[in-house]
Structures are given as C-alpha cells and as structure tokens.
Design a protein around this motif. Structure first.
Motif, PDB file in Angstrom:
ATOM      1  N   GLU A 134       0.861  -1.195   0.143  1.00  0.00           N
ATOM      2  CA  GLU A 134      -0.018  -0.122   0.071  1.00  0.00           C
ATOM      3  C   GLU A 134       0.824   1.224  -0.062  1.00  0.00           C
ATOM      4  OE1 GLU A 134      -2.838   0.031   3.217  1.00  0.00           O
ATOM      5  OE2 GLU A 134      -3.063  -2.070   2.972  1.00  0.00           O
ATOM      6  N   ILE A 135       0.389   2.320  -0.542  1.00  0.00           N
ATOM      7  CA  ILE A 135       0.976   3.630  -0.697  1.00  0.00           C
ATOM      8  C   ILE A 135      -0.144   4.644  -0.264  1.00  0.00           C
ATOM      9  CG2 ILE A 135       1.987   5.659  -1.900  1.00  0.00           C
ATOM     10  CD1 ILE A 135       3.195   3.297  -3.964  1.00  0.00           C
ATOM     11  N   GLY A 136       0.052   5.513   0.923  1.00  0.00           N
ATOM     12  CA  GLY A 136      -0.687   6.210   1.183  1.00  0.00           C
ATOM     13  C   GLY A 136      -0.437   7.821   0.909  1.00  0.00           C
ATOM     14  N   ALA A 137      -1.230   8.673   0.539  1.00  0.00           N
ATOM     15  CA  ALA A 137      -0.928  10.034   0.137  1.00  0.00           C
ATOM     16  C   ALA A 137      -0.355  10.827   1.387  1.00  0.00           C
ATOM     17  CB  ALA A 137      -2.078  10.534  -0.751  1.00  0.00           C
ATOM     18  N   GLY A 138       0.523  11.916   1.164  1.00  0.00           N
ATOM     19  CA  GLY A 138       0.525  12.767   2.129  1.00  0.00           C
ATOM     20  C   GLY A 138      -0.368  13.864   2.176  1.00  0.00           C
ATOM     21  N   ASP A 139      -0.157  15.151   3.022  1.00  0.00           N
ATOM     22  CA  ASP A 139      -1.155  15.956   2.889  1.00  0.00           C
ATOM     23  C   ASP A 139      -0.808  16.988   1.776  1.00  0.00           C
ATOM     24  OD1 ASP A 139       1.121  18.077   3.607  1.00  0.00           O
ATOM     25  OD2 ASP A 139       1.084  17.231   5.637  1.00  0.00           O
ATOM     26  N   GLU A 140      -1.715  17.679   1.188  1.00  0.00           N
ATOM     27  CA  GLU A 140      -1.523  18.582   0.025  1.00  0.00           C
ATOM     28  C   GLU A 140      -0.487  19.344  -0.207  1.00  0.00           C
ATOM     29  OE1 GLU A 140      -4.366  21.030  -3.143  1.00  0.00           O
ATOM     30  OE2 GLU A 140      -5.229  20.689  -1.003  1.00  0.00           O
ATOM     31  N   ALA A 141      -0.148  20.058   1.151  1.00  0.00           N
ATOM     32  CA  ALA A 141       0.935  20.807   1.015  1.00  0.00           C
ATOM     33  C   ALA A 141       2.403  19.839   0.732  1.00  0.00           C
ATOM     34  CB  ALA A 141       1.020  21.799   2.287  1.00  0.00           C
ATOM     35  N   SER A 142       2.429  18.769   1.044  1.00  0.00           N
ATOM     36  CA  SER A 142       3.498  18.092   0.824  1.00  0.00           C
ATOM     37  C   SER A 142       4.051  17.808  -0.513  1.00  0.00           C
ATOM     38  CB  SER A 142       3.612  16.809   1.687  1.00  0.00           C
ATOM     39  OG  SER A 142       2.868  15.996   0.770  1.00  0.00           O
ATOM     40  N   TYR A 143       2.919  17.837  -1.379  1.00  0.00           N
ATOM     41  CA  TYR A 143       3.136  17.575  -2.890  1.00  0.00           C
ATOM     42  C   TYR A 143       2.699  18.491  -3.735  1.00  0.00           C
ATOM     43  CZ  TYR A 143      -1.808  16.273  -2.720  1.00  0.00           C
ATOM     44  OH  TYR A 143      -3.091  15.955  -2.564  1.00  0.00           O
ATOM     45  N   SER A 144       1.977  19.439  -3.275  1.00  0.00           N
ATOM     46  CA  SER A 144       1.437  20.535  -4.249  1.00  0.00           C
ATOM     47  C   SER A 144       2.596  21.289  -5.148  1.00  0.00           C
ATOM     48  CB  SER A 144       0.498  21.608  -3.554  1.00  0.00           C
ATOM     49  OG  SER A 144       0.995  22.059  -2.509  1.00  0.00           O
ATOM     50  N   GLY A 145       2.493  21.569  -6.039  1.00  0.00           N
ATOM     51  CA  GLY A 145       3.590  22.421  -6.864  1.00  0.00           C
ATOM     52  C   GLY A 145       5.077  21.571  -6.848  1.00  0.00           C
ATOM     53  N   THR A 146       6.117  22.058  -6.399  1.00  0.00           N
ATOM     54  CA  THR A 146       7.178  21.370  -6.424  1.00  0.00           C
ATOM     55  C   THR A 146       7.348  20.541  -5.042  1.00  0.00           C
ATOM     56  OG1 THR A 146       8.373  23.159  -5.414  1.00  0.00           O
ATOM     57  CG2 THR A 146       8.416  23.067  -7.914  1.00  0.00           C
TER      58      THR A 146
ATOM     59  N   SER B  57       9.321  15.338  -1.662  1.00  0.00           N
ATOM     60  CA  SER B  57       8.015  15.549  -2.211  1.00  0.00           C
ATOM     61  C   SER B  57       7.031  14.581  -1.715  1.00  0.00           C
ATOM     62  CB  SER B  57       8.028  15.991  -3.645  1.00  0.00           C
ATOM     63  OG  SER B  57       6.850  16.493  -3.969  1.00  0.00           O
ATOM     64  N   GLY B  58       6.088  14.783  -1.095  1.00  0.00           N
ATOM     65  CA  GLY B  58       5.160  13.724  -0.398  1.00  0.00           C
ATOM     66  C   GLY B  58       4.289  13.022  -1.821  1.00  0.00           C
ATOM     67  N   PHE B  59       3.994  11.728  -1.239  1.00  0.00           N
ATOM     68  CA  PHE B  59       3.181  10.752  -1.916  1.00  0.00           C
ATOM     69  C   PHE B  59       1.879  11.589  -2.504  1.00  0.00           C
ATOM     70  CE2 PHE B  59       5.967   7.864  -0.037  1.00  0.00           C
ATOM     71  CZ  PHE B  59       6.382   7.114  -0.696  1.00  0.00           C
ATOM     72  N   ARG B  60       1.390  11.627  -3.620  1.00  0.00           N
ATOM     73  CA  ARG B  60       0.196  12.173  -4.306  1.00  0.00           C
ATOM     74  C   ARG B  60      -0.797  11.347  -4.233  1.00  0.00           C
ATOM     75  NH1 ARG B  60       3.089  15.724  -8.763  1.00  0.00           N
ATOM     76  NH2 ARG B  60       4.977  16.330  -7.811  1.00  0.00           N
ATOM     77  N   PRO B  61      -2.048  11.657  -4.264  1.00  0.00           N
ATOM     78  CA  PRO B  61      -3.324  10.923  -4.248  1.00  0.00           C
ATOM     79  C   PRO B  61      -3.161   9.975  -5.599  1.00  0.00           C
ATOM     80  CG  PRO B  61      -4.202  12.934  -3.784  1.00  0.00           C
ATOM     81  CD  PRO B  61      -2.723  13.273  -4.023  1.00  0.00           C
TER      82      PRO B  61
END
Length: 810
Positions: free
Chosen positions: A429-441, A447-451
């Motif tokens: 499983e891969i779980g996404a991070g919060d939006e600020a961790s991956y938005s933009g750069t 950089s966090g895991f995205r949805p």
C-alpha cells in the motif's frame, strides 16, 4: 566466533590470500589437541535440511552458526551491523542523504541484491520492509527484510545457509538463507545496559535490553525479549563554501552521517505441550523505530538567470529562497517504521510422520514526516511541517510440512522424505501525504506521495515441494528437492536442487550442490510510484530535477518503453572442502558460481527531452526525468569463502579461539537487453553504465578478518582485525569513477565477571580511527566538499567508537 561450513572448492584459480589462509590453518592444525572439548563445529542445524540431528560437519551445503557471544562482541546493537562484522560474505554499508534508505539500510550477501537473500525466524518466512531503495545506494531498487527490526536480546543463534535454496524455501533464496533462531525455555534470563560514543564526541548511544522466561503451567513456557535504544546522529560533513554571499558561508550546514534513531522492540516466543503427540507454538514481535535523517541543506540564496536587456547584459542574480528561513535550512526526514508479526502453529507426530501446520502474518509500515522545511510554491504561507505519506507491506502465509524417516536396508541411514505446501498472500500500500507536501514542487527534501500514487495492490501464490535426503553409506550422502509455485501475477515457476557429500575419511570430506532458483518481483517493485526531487551534477553544479518513479504497468512507464516484470531466474553451483583433523580445529573452503537472468533493476534516471515531457504532461505528469523497474540484466557471480577456526586450551593461560576468514567475490555482466525503441529514438538509455557497474564493482571485491577470543576464569578479551577490500563508485562518465583503497579496521574489547551474575565489558571499535578515502573533487561529486565520504564504504565513515556495557544474568 562464526563457524563456516564449506560448500565449495575453487571454480577458478584462488588468489594468493587464500593460499596464505591455508598455510595459517595448517600451522594451527599441527598444534591441535585431540582432547579439547567439542565446539560449535558439532552443532545440530535445522536450516537446509529436514533430517533429524544433522550436524554442520555433515551438511551437504555450507552453513555458518553465529552464537550469542559473536552477536554481543561489538559495540553495535544493530543486527545487520553485527552480521556485517562477523560474516565475510555480508556487506552492510551506511548510506547518508538517501531518504528512506537512511532509516532502513539494506544488507548484501555475496555481493548480490539485498532482496536476493531469504530471512527466516525459527524457520518461518519473514516479511519484507515497506521501503524501496530508490536512491543511488548499494541495493538500489530492492525492498529487503529489515534485519535491524529484530532485537539481539531475542536471538539464541543464527544459521546462515550460503547456498541457493529456492527449491526448499521458495522465492528470494538465491544468495542464501539467514535463519534466526529465538531463545526458548522458561529458565534463566539476562539484562544489559550499554553506552557508547564516537571519537568526535557525537553519535552517543544508550541501550537497554533484557530477556527472560516464565512457565505456562507445567507443560509450557513463554519467553520475552525487549530492546530499547537511543542513538544520536553523527556528522562528518565539510564546511559550506559554495557561495560567499551566504549568511552561513564557511560553516558546517549539512548533516552527513548516521541519522538519529530511537528503536524499541518486543519479541515473544512460546510453546505448550498439549499431549504426547502435539505441541502448540507461537512467536510474535512488535517494534517501532523513529529516525531523523537530514536531507540536503537548502541555501538562503538561489541563483536566478536574468536575460539581457538593451542596457544590461545577461547575468546571474541571487535572491532569497524563502522568507521563512532567511539563513537557509536543513530539511529533516522524520520517519517511523512500525514492524509486527505473529506466527502460530501446531506440530507433532502421527503414524511415523512429523508434521507442522502454521499461520504466519507480518507487516511493516513506514510513515514519513518532513520538518524544518518549506514548500517554496507556498511562499511565506508555507508550513514547516509536512506529512509525506506512508508505505505498508504485509504478508500472510499458511504452511503444511510433513517429514518421515524410512529405513532402507541397503543404506547406512534412513531416507528422509519431506513434503509440503504453502499459500501466501502479499499486499503493498501507498498512502498519500497532505496536500502541502506534494502540491507544486512539494516539500523541500522529499515531495510527498500524491493521491495519484496512492493505492493498494495484492497477489497470492501457492506452492508444493518434495525433498529427499539419504545417508547411503557412512561416507556418502545425497539429497534432492523440487518445488513448484504458481503466482497470480506472473505465472508458474519450478525449482530443483541436488546435493551430495563424500567423506574420504574422518578428516577430509568433499561436497557439492547444484540448483535452479528464482525470485519473484516484489509488489513494491511493480507498484511503487512517486515524484521526487533528485540532484544531478550538471556542469559541476548540483542541479535539482523532478524525477518520476513510475509503476511498471502505468501509462507513463509504457510511454517510456516498459514491459511487465517477470521472475528472476538463477542457477547456483558450489563445491566445498571440509578439513577437520581434530575436534578443536576445522578449515572450510567454499567456492560458488551464481548465474542470474532477468535481474530486476531500477532503470537509469532518464532526463527527458521536450517530446517526452509533453507526452507525459498530457497524462498530468510534470517531470524532467523518469524511471521504472525492468528485467534487463543477466549476471554471473563467482566467489570463494575460506574459514579456519582453532581452539587452544592451556593449563595456565586460559582458552584461545582463533578465527581466520576470507571472502572473494566477483560479479560480471553477461547480457543487457536491447534498449526500448522509444528511448533510442529520443536519445535515452534504459540501463546506463552506472546501473550496471553499481552491481558489478560497487561492493568490496574481498574481505578478510582475523579474530582472537581469550578467556580465563572471570576475564575475557577479543581482538578482531578486518580488511575491507577495494570497491568502485561508478559514474556514467568513466573518467569520474573512483576506486577506493582497502581499509584495515581493528576492534578490541575486554570483559570481567563480577561475582556469579554481573559482567562488565568495555571496548573500542576501529581502534586506529581509520576512515575510508575521501570522495574526489573531480566533477564536484563531493558537493564542494560538503559530502566528503561515500555511502558505499562498507564500514561507514564515523571513525573510532568507545563503548561500555554492564550485564546481569540469572
């Protein structure tokens, strides 16, 4: 002292060091005393055999036995570090600045991939870590078992089978098998507190471990083991002199060394005698390890290229990177690795058949947070803490094994027949991070895991096996195994193994094995996906590039020429010589050849041209580089292990145990698949020079150690000198390759027993404070001197380490 059993005489001319080992062993044999007590040379083993009372000296494959004394003979409290010091064929480097690989470091056996060794606990398959090593470390692309999640306090001894064993145990057992045997029984216990520190006054370590048992009524027992530690980080970074305009110019801004870690682990082992024919058993563990690793220092100023105007020519200006950290900042990757497993089963005997049925569940979860960093696209409003997401790997197994000894009148011993079946289900499983961790750069540092990266994937497989072993005469024994597996994702595979041993007399015996094997591509290798910021040296400048790691079945990977993964196929051959002129002296020589086809590797970081960038952008993927897993490489590994042990008992000077060990290992490239047409058309290479040479020359070519253990009355001492052979850190530009000189390391320790129960130990690892060569300045591979050492160095780069331990036994 580690005990090695031979499986091989040389397949190629042996190096001079091997000859010297033989002379040393022969000299010691001349002094052997036949009345010495039996040592571990006569230990009964359970790994690689289904026969009862099989001794190491009778084994048809090489088996090492590592006891409690060896596990506690250094200042380290990490299992993988200890194994790296007592096993010449095991390599455990200490990467830094490699994201999750700092927290879950991979170990290699015989220079092969970390996930090409099978790990068992009490003979049951151990689950793999959730972490995929995707940076430029040794073991790049692997997702192996986290050995350091298993506490030393729980271990009675370890059996290491240095031979291919896929026909006996299934996937992963290409390089060998590490079987960790837990302490058992209600009687006795031990506790120990330890403290240590490096010469540079950092890396302070505090540890506490204990083990004890209690009865479950009159017919059972349970044993509990606990390990807790607190390890401060080390730092061997150089001063930052990249830009005189920086507020912290000339200071040490980077943290380059071991991360800060706080592991805590609990292990239970139990057994209950139900009746004369049935026993119930169970063992379980739960642990957490918090790790704080440093990413790359972000400067306060960032260069901006300014275009020319009619009045001002083109030039470079430096502007503030972020108002949040006006003096620059060091992103911290704060992770928590949670590891748990439970195995329970029944075993007994009925109708002459020994049987064992078990249920096995294990999981590993890795959660990552970023601290002391920013998302530059959010400017002054950026948070400084980010949740980057999680990875989780789990497995469930059901096993049924039966074995029986059949007497054969013409044979000197029984024929042992073993049959079994297994069902295994795996999930990733891969779980996404919060939006600020991956938005933009995304968050600087990771950089966090995205949805779009998130999801859960699973597979299952069934297998059946048969194994036959026989002592045909007192001098000759043989065995054979056959295993068939069916995977839901890539189909069927069958493995076979044959082995034999012939004793010329009571002193000299010869044995050989031949086998086919396989390793199924892990779910992590099939489905791991993320977009991260990687650094690449461009024109002598470390340049950040957004790099996408694509699942091999994704549209993005297909656009870059990816094809579905298939199983690795291996062929193992070995020939071994055992010389045992007396009970207190033995010498073994093991030579081996391992051919592996369709090795799973993570491709090169392919910098994309505008055509490919545009193709991926239509899928919503904005990256400057891409990579994916592929079966593209065939290799051949040839090596030899030599070990000689000798025990000398004296009347007045106490007992001496001498050990000389040597490993020589060479991996060569046999074939690389043709480059995908889409990549060739765009000037890209799937498997680059660096990927190939990391496999073939990145590990030490040889390793040699001499150890002496001495004990008399309440006193004891140990001295070990180890030579780590040369290795090469490759680059795609051959002129930038750097070959590192061999490194000699001396470890010393002494202990004293106070009364009946207490023991004090003090020691120094790396007494002479030896460091590996520094990274060359060519090509700015050392990042302007900030990162002076290579993460490939087999003994790390922390220098001298002092430690003391106080133990109590009952």
């Amino acid at each position: 002292m580690p005990i090695y059993r031979p499986a091989a005489l040389a397949l190629a001319p042996l190096p001079r060091a091997l000859f010297l080992c033989g002379l040393m062993a022969t000299g010691m044999a001349a002094q052997a005393q036949d009345n010495a007590a039996d040592s571990e040379l006569q230990s009964v083993v359970v790994t690689g055999t289904y026969a009862k009372n099989r001794r190491t000296v009778d084994s048809e494959s090489p088996i090492d036995i590592i006891g409690t004394r060896e596990l506690q003979a250094s200042g380290s409290t990490e299992l993988a570090t200890v194994l790296g010091r007592v096993l010449p064929s095991l390599n455990f480097p200490r990467p830094s600045g490699a994201d999750a690989s700092d927290a879950v470091r991979p170990a290699q056996l015989r220079g092969l991939s970390p996930d090409q060794v099978l790990v068992l606990v009490n003979g049951k398959r151990r689950h793999a870590s959730a972490v995929v090593n995707v940076n430029g470390t040794q073991g790049r692309g692997s997702a192996p078992v986290d050995l350091n999640a298993i506490p030393l306090s729980a271990i009675d001894h370890i059996e290491v089978l240095r031979d291919g064993a896929a026909a006996q145990y299934g996937s992963d057992a290409i390089a060998g098998v590490i079987n960790i045997i837990l302490k058992k029984g209600a009687d006795g216990g031990d506790a120990e507190v330890g403290f240590g520190e490096y010469q540079e006054h950092d890396g302070r370590q505090r540890s506490l471990r204990a083990s004890g048992g209690l009865n479950l009524g009159e017919n059972g027992w349970v044993r509990v083991a606990v390990d807790v530690a607190d390890r401060d980080p080390t730092n061997r970074a150089g001063a930052d002199v990249r830009n005189p305009l920086e507020p912290r110019y000339g200071q040490v801004t980077q943290r380059f060394g071991d991360p800060k870690t706080k592991p805590a682990a609990l292990f239970l082992n139990s057994e209950y005698h139900i009746n004369d024919d049935i026993d119930w058993y169970a063992f379980a563990n739960y642990g957490q390890r918090d790790t704080s690793a440093a990413a790359t220092w972000r400067t306060a100023l960032v260069a901006v290229n300014v275009a020319s105007t009619p009045t001002v020519p083109a030039h470079t200006e430096y502007v503030q990177r972020t108002p949040v950290y006006p003096r620059g900042f060091l992103p911290l990757e704060n992770s928590r690795s949670t590891d748990g497993a439970v195995v329970t089963g029944l075993r007994g005997e009925a109708g002459g058949w020994r049987w064992d049925v078990s249920l096995n569940y294990g999981e590993n979860e890795f959660r990552l947070n970023l601290d002391d960093t920013v998302n530059q696209d959010l400017g002054a409003k950026s948070p400084t803490h980010f949740y980057a997401g999680r990875l989780k790997n789990a497995q469930t197994l059901v096993n049924l094994d039966v074995a029986r000894d059949f007497p054969v009148e013409a044979f000197s011993g029984p024929v042992t027949v073993a049959l079994g079946s297994e069902y295994r289900r795996e999930t990733y499983e891969i779980g996404a991070g919060d939006e600020a961790s991956y938005s933009g750069t995304g968050a600087q540092g990771f950089s966090g895991f995205r949805p779009v990266n998130a999801g859960s994937n699973s597979r299952h497989n069934q297998s059946v096996y048969a194994n036959v072993e026989a002592e045909i005469t007192k001098q000759f024994s043989a065995s054979g195994a056959l295993r068939h597996e069916r995977y839901s994702d890539f189909g069927n595979t069958t493995s076979a193994k044959g082995s034999a041993r012939y004793a010329f007399n009571d002193i000299v015996s010869l044995r050989a094995t031949g086998s086919s094997g396989f390793r199924a591509p892990s779910l992590a290798q099939q489905f791991y996906t993320i977009t991260t910021t990687n650094f690449s040296v461009v024109n002598n400048v470390n340049t950040a590039i957004e790099t996408g790691t694509f699942a091999v079945g994704s549209a993005a990977a297909s656009a870059l020429g990816a094809t579905p993964l298939k199983a690795e196929k291996a062929r193992n051959y070995s020939l071994g010589l055992v010389i045992q002129p007396s009970r207190n002296w033995t010498t073994t020589v093991d030579a081996y050849r391992i051919k592996i086809d369709d090795r799973v590797a993570l491709s090169a970081n392919m910098t994309l041209n505008q055509t490919l960038k545009d193709a991926l952008a239509k899928q919503g993927i904005l990256v400057g580089a891409g990579r994916y897993f592929t079966n593209a490489i065939d290799t051949r590994t040839t090596g030899v292990d030599v070990l000689s042990t000798y025990r000398l008992d004296t009347r007045d000077a106490g007992r001496f145990d001498f050990t000389g060990a040597y490993n020589h290992n060479k991996t060569e490239l046999e074939h690389v698949n043709a480059n995908p047409a889409i990549l060739s058309a765009n000037g890209l290479t799937l498997i680059d020079r660096q990927t190939i040479n990391r496999i073939t020359v990145g590990s030490p070519r040889d390793k040699f150690s001499l150890a002496t253990d001495w004990s008399i009355n309440q006193w004891g001492a140990r001295a070990v000198v180890t030579r780590y052979g040369k290795f090469t850190v490759p680059q795609n530009n051959a002129a930038l390759d750097q070959t590192y000189d061999p490194q000699w390391v001396l470890d010393l320790s002494a202990s004293v027993k106070l009364g009946k129960n207490w023991r004090l130990t003090a020691g120094v690892d790396n007494v002479t404070d030896r460091y590996p060569d520094q990274v060359t300045t060519a090509g700015n591979l050392n990042n302007n001197g900030i990162n002076p050492y290579s993460g490939f160095a087999p003994n790390g780069f922390n220098g001298r380490y002092y430690y003391a331990k106080a133990g109590y036994t009952w």
